[in-house]
Design an enzyme around this catalytic site. Structure first.
Site, short mmCIF file in Angstrom:
data_model
loop_
_atom_site.label_atom_id
_atom_site.label_comp_id
_atom_site.label_asym_id
_atom_site.label_seq_id
_atom_site.Cartn_x
_atom_site.Cartn_y
_atom_site.Cartn_z
CE LYS A 144 -2.26 -1.29 3.89
NZ LYS A 144 -3.26 -1.18 4.98
CE LYS A 148 -1.72 3.59 6.80
NZ LYS A 148 -3.08 3.50 6.88
#
Length: 129
Positions: free
Chosen positions: A44, A46
Site C-alpha cells: 500500500k 504505507k
C-alpha cells in the site's frame, strides 16, 4: 454470540483508535481486529512506525479487543467474514460505501471518525517539532 470485525493499521495508537474499538465492541459480543501486516503496508506504500508484531501486542492488551488477526491483502475480507463467523463489519466513515459489497454476508457499519485526532496529524506534529 454476535461477532464484529474491523480493519486498520493501528500505528501510533491514540484515543481515536480506542473510541473506534469501543464503539465497534458495543455492536456485538466479540471483536476481531485485523491489522495490516508489514508486507501489506509495503504494498500500500504505507509506512508504519511500529512493526506488525508490536502493533498486535499493543492491540491484544486493549479490553475491547478479543482477537487480533493479520490483514495480508484487500481481498481477504469476504473469507474473514466466513472463517470468523462475523455478523457485523465495521470501518470508519472515511471508508463510507467502499465495503457495501459485503452487505450480502453481514451487516456493514461505518462509524464516524473521532474529531481532532489521527495518526497522520500526530506524525505531522512530531515532524514539526
Amino acid at each position: 454470540m454476535k461477532k464484529v470485525i474491523t480493519y486498520g493499521t493501528f500505528d501510533l495508537l491514540h484515543w481515536g483508535h480506542i473510541k473506534l474499538l469501543e464503539r465497534a465492541k458495543q455492536l456485538g459480543d466479540y471483536l476481531v481486529v485485523a491489522i495490516s501486516t508489514d508486507e501489506f503496508n509495503l504494498q500500500k506504500q504505507k509506512k508504519a512506525y511500529h512493526s506488525y508484531e508490536h502493533r498486535k501486542l499493543i492491540l491484544e492488551t486493549i479490553r475491547y479487543v478479543d482477537e487480533v488477526i493479520p490483514e495480508k491483502n484487500w481481498e481477504q475480507k469476504k473469507q474473514d467474514i466466513i472463517d470468523h463467523n462475523i455478523d457485523v463489519f465495521v470501518m470508519g466513515d472515511d471508508w463510507e460505501g467502499k465495503f457495501d459489497f459485503l452487505k450480502d454476508q453481514c451487516e456493514v457499519v461505518y462509524l464516524p471518525r473521532t474529531e481532532g485526532i489521527s495518526t497522520t496529524k500526530i506524525k505531522e506534529e512530531i515532524a514539526g517539532l
